[in-house]
Write an enzyme that holds these catalytic residues in place. Structure first.
Site, short mmCIF file in Angstrom:
data_model
loop_
_atom_site.label_atom_id
_atom_site.label_comp_id
_atom_site.label_asym_id
_atom_site.label_seq_id
_atom_site.Cartn_x
_atom_site.Cartn_y
_atom_site.Cartn_z
N CYS A 66 33.15 30.23 37.27
CA CYS A 66 33.37 31.23 38.31
C CYS A 66 33.24 30.56 39.67
CB CYS A 66 32.31 32.32 38.19
SG CYS A 66 32.38 33.52 39.52
N ASP A 67 34.13 30.94 40.57
CA ASP A 67 34.08 30.29 41.88
C ASP A 67 33.25 31.06 42.91
OD1 ASP A 67 35.65 32.46 42.37
OD2 ASP A 67 37.14 31.37 43.55
N ARG B 42 44.08 46.82 36.48
CA ARG B 42 42.88 46.65 37.31
C ARG B 42 42.68 47.90 38.18
NH1 ARG B 42 41.48 41.84 41.71
NH2 ARG B 42 39.54 42.77 42.42
N ARG C 284 40.27 47.78 45.59
CA ARG C 284 40.51 46.34 45.74
C ARG C 284 41.86 45.93 45.11
NH1 ARG C 284 40.32 41.95 48.54
NH2 ARG C 284 40.37 40.11 47.23
N ASN D 43 38.76 36.53 34.14
CA ASN D 43 37.65 37.49 34.16
C ASN D 43 37.80 38.53 33.06
OD1 ASN D 43 35.69 36.92 36.12
ND2 ASN D 43 37.18 37.28 37.75
N TYR E 273 27.49 39.84 44.09
CA TYR E 273 27.86 40.91 43.15
C TYR E 273 26.70 41.82 42.78
CZ TYR E 273 32.62 39.29 42.33
OH TYR E 273 33.94 38.97 42.47
N HIS F 279 28.27 36.59 37.88
CA HIS F 279 28.25 37.70 38.86
C HIS F 279 26.90 38.42 38.85
CE1 HIS F 279 32.94 38.14 39.21
NE2 HIS F 279 32.48 36.98 39.61
P1 NAD Z 1 47.63 37.91 38.31
O1 NAD Z 1 47.86 39.21 37.62
O2 NAD Z 1 48.28 37.64 39.60
O3 NAD Z 1 48.06 36.72 37.32
C1 NAD Z 1 47.69 36.63 36.01
C2 NAD Z 1 48.83 36.11 35.16
O4 NAD Z 1 48.40 36.11 33.80
C3 NAD Z 1 50.11 36.94 35.21
O5 NAD Z 1 51.21 36.17 35.57
C4 NAD Z 1 50.24 37.49 33.80
O6 NAD Z 1 51.59 37.63 33.37
C5 NAD Z 1 49.51 36.45 32.99
N1 NAD Z 1 49.04 36.93 31.69
C6 NAD Z 1 48.46 38.09 31.39
N2 NAD Z 1 48.14 38.14 30.10
C7 NAD Z 1 48.52 36.96 29.55
C8 NAD Z 1 48.45 36.42 28.25
N3 NAD Z 1 47.90 37.09 27.23
N4 NAD Z 1 48.94 35.16 28.05
C9 NAD Z 1 49.49 34.47 29.06
N5 NAD Z 1 49.58 34.94 30.32
C10 NAD Z 1 49.10 36.18 30.57
O7 NAD Z 1 46.07 37.75 38.44
P2 NAD Z 1 45.19 36.99 39.56
O8 NAD Z 1 44.74 37.99 40.55
O9 NAD Z 1 45.90 35.80 40.03
O10 NAD Z 1 43.93 36.58 38.70
C11 NAD Z 1 44.02 35.78 37.54
C12 NAD Z 1 42.70 35.72 36.84
O11 NAD Z 1 41.79 34.87 37.52
C13 NAD Z 1 42.00 37.06 36.72
O12 NAD Z 1 41.39 37.15 35.47
C14 NAD Z 1 40.97 37.01 37.81
O13 NAD Z 1 39.94 37.90 37.60
C15 NAD Z 1 40.56 35.58 37.68
N6 NAD Z 1 39.79 35.04 38.79
C16 NAD Z 1 38.72 34.33 38.44
C17 NAD Z 1 37.94 33.77 39.38
C18 NAD Z 1 36.76 32.97 38.94
O14 NAD Z 1 36.29 32.15 39.65
N7 NAD Z 1 36.24 33.17 37.73
C19 NAD Z 1 38.25 33.92 40.73
C20 NAD Z 1 39.38 34.64 41.07
C21 NAD Z 1 40.16 35.19 40.07
C1 LMR Z 2 40.60 38.56 42.67
O1 LMR Z 2 40.74 37.65 43.47
O2 LMR Z 2 41.51 39.30 42.34
C2 LMR Z 2 39.26 38.80 42.15
O3 LMR Z 2 39.03 37.99 41.09
C3 LMR Z 2 38.31 38.77 43.26
C4 LMR Z 2 38.82 39.72 44.28
O4 LMR Z 2 39.55 39.27 45.17
O5 LMR Z 2 38.54 40.90 44.16
#
Ligand code: NAD
Ligand code: LMR
Length: 445
Positions: free
Chosen positions: A171-172, A95, A288, A149, A268, A202
């Site tokens: 999406c939240d 990222r 970020r 995402n 966004y 977004h």
């Molecule tokens: P993070 O890196 O802390 O956690 C992600 C986890 O996914 C890690 O433990 C990693 O090992 C695992 N992972 C990666 N590839 C994988 C695969 N192919 N199979 C199984 N596990 C796998 O990330 P985070 O900051 O907690 O965010 C997680 C996701 O949620 C991101 O995609 C983020 O953008 C998304 N997100 C979405 C929203 C929404 O509302 N749409 C809001 C916030 C975050």
């Molecule tokens: C995240 O939480 O990592 C993103 O999905 C949103 C942010 O905090 O930038």
């Protein structure tokens, strides 16, 4: 009525959001009771930090739930009713590159918007498809609620590559914005807001908002947004806004609103409408991703380790996230037929009347055991239609590039993004992105 107990696997068990989701699931045992809760991740070490703490939390607060963490897909995906997926393919270190490479060329560097979002999309697609395949193999009747995402690109890819899969992309962000809106208009909770909204993930606009009694909330809201954006009096209680970059985004909504005061915007949109401002206010050496690694990731993991060492979570600081609330509500609607109204990312098919049927749009849907039924938002104005069509083309070109392994299509996608000034800048960014993603992307030709 006694609710049937559910079995859930959280894919991306090592995510910084997992512990908050577990808290929310436990707090909602009256609305969404569980028989089993499993974690799945492909990184055992990372997942075990979160799992060791959550095991303690479950044992202490809901011992009737069977808990298990595994990296074995068969064990994880067998006998589940819901897959809650939030993986980050490439992790926060990739990222950081998604954000920093475009910034070098004076272009927005962001997780989901512009070239960074496209790079992340190319990594996420195979990861999410793999999860769908595991679900279909081991629990073909389950639903996947995906918030990995970049949701817009992932949704287009899953529509095309797994058209019959029981997946809902969500999406939240609108929920987080509505939390601030509730504060602004003086409601207790965002769940009291009934809204009409259209766009892409977004990338959308609200047209109407009332409370449950039908009172129009929009005039008061607009008066506030025109002056302060979504910054509100209750912000101290919104955990998202503790971080300075988010506060800025909520305030900037004021300028996004100014462009079209007939609607109220998703935050966004600032990346597309004020990219020069965004770049001028970015620190190319600290983005970020760095903020998340230094705050959320560090804090959540330290707290998980503390809980595991103490073998109690009695006084934990981990809270049920708003992010989690939405997912639990959606799963409950599908399991128990509540006919709730929620914003989901779905195939257009007429929901936005003057937009292609096969665009993946974000609109209110009614959710029940039958799945989701999008509500019709009617025709949209030229300004939004022009922006949406450009962005839909970008998202479709990224998925074309992935499927066809096409350098040309990804160059077109980056060139077409409203965040990128020219084809030559797009090419420079793309070439550097390819270098950075050799481990993750298909080889492009
Ligand atoms: P993070 O890196 O802390 O956690 C992600 C986890 O996914 C890690 O433990 C990693 O090992 C695992 N992972 C990666 N590839 C994988 C695969 N192919 N199979 C199984 N596990 C796998 O990330 P985070 O900051 O907690 O965010 C997680 C996701 O949620 C991101 O995609 C983020 O953008 C998304 N997100 C979405 C929203 C929404 O509302 N749409 C809001 C916030 C975050
Ligand atoms: C995240 O939480 O990592 C993103 O999905 C949103 C942010 O905090 O930038």
């Amino acid at each position: 009525m006694k609710l049937e107990k559910q079995s859930v696997v959280i894919a991306g068990g090592g995510s910084t959001y997992t512990a908050g989701i577990v808290m929310m699931l436990i707090e909602n045992q009256d609305k969404f009771p569980l028989r089993k809760l499993k974690f799945y991740d492909n990184n055992e070490e990372r997942q075990s930090i979160v799992a060791r703490a959550c095991e303690v939390i479950v044992k202490e607060r809901a011992p009737e739930i069977e808990f298990l963490a595994t990296t074995d897909p068969e064990e994880a995906f067998t006998d589940v009713d819901f897959v809650m997926a939030h993986i980050r393919v490439g992790g926060l270190s990739m990222r950081e590159k998604d954000e920093k490479i475009p910034l070098k060329y004076g272009v927005v560097g962001q997780e989901t918007c512009g070239p960074g979002g496209m790079a992340y999309g190319m990594r996420s697609i195979p990861g999410v498809i793999e999860l769908i395949d595991y679900m279909e193999k081991y629990s073909p009747n389950a639903w996947m609620l995906n918030y990995s995402n970049p949701a817009a690109i992932v949704a287009e890819a899953t529509r095309r590559m797994r058209p019959n899969a029981k997946i809902i992309n969500i999406c939240d962000m609108p929920v987080a914005i509505k939390k601030s809106i509730a504060d602004i208009v003086g409601l207790e909770s965002e769940s009291e807001i009934v809204d009409r909204y259209y766009g892409l993930n977004h990338f959308g606009w609200w047209t109407e908002m009332t409370d449950k009694q039908g009172n129009d909330l929009v005039p008061k809201l607009k008066e506030h947004v025109a002056k302060y954006g979504y910054a509100a009096a209750g912000d101290e209680e919104n955990p998202l806004l503790e971080e300075s970059s988010w506060m800025d985004t909520f305030q900037k909504a004021k300028d996004v609103y100014a462009i079209d005061p007939t609607t109220v915007p998703n935050t966004y949109l600032k990346y597309y409408l004020y990219p020069d401002y965004v770049v001028a206010h970015a620190n190319p050496n600290y983005t970020r991703a760095n903020e998340v690694m230094d705050n959320r990731e560090k804090n959540v993991f330290a707290e998980c380790e503390r809980i595991a060492a103490a073998q109690t979570a009695e006084d934990t600081t981990i809270e049920a996230g708003e992010h989690a609330e939405f997912i639990v509500q959606l799963a409950g609607a599908l399991a128990y037929n509540t006919y709730e109204r929620m914003l989901l990312i779905v195939k257009n098919e007429g929901a936005i009347a003057n937009l292609d049927d096969d665009a993946m749009v974000e609109v209110p849907c009614i959710v029940s055991k039958r799945g989701y039924e999008p509500l019709c938002m009617g025709k949209i104005p030229h300004f939004q239609k022009g922006m949406i069509e450009q962005q839909v083309a970008v998202e479709k070109l990224v998925v074309d590039a992935f499927e066809e392994k096409s350098y040309q299509k990804l160059w077109q996608a980056m060139t077409l993004s409203k965040t990128v000034p020219s084809a030559s800048v797009a090419k420079q960014i793309l070439d550097e992105m390819i270098e950075a993603n050799t481990e993750w992307w298909p080889e492009l030709n």
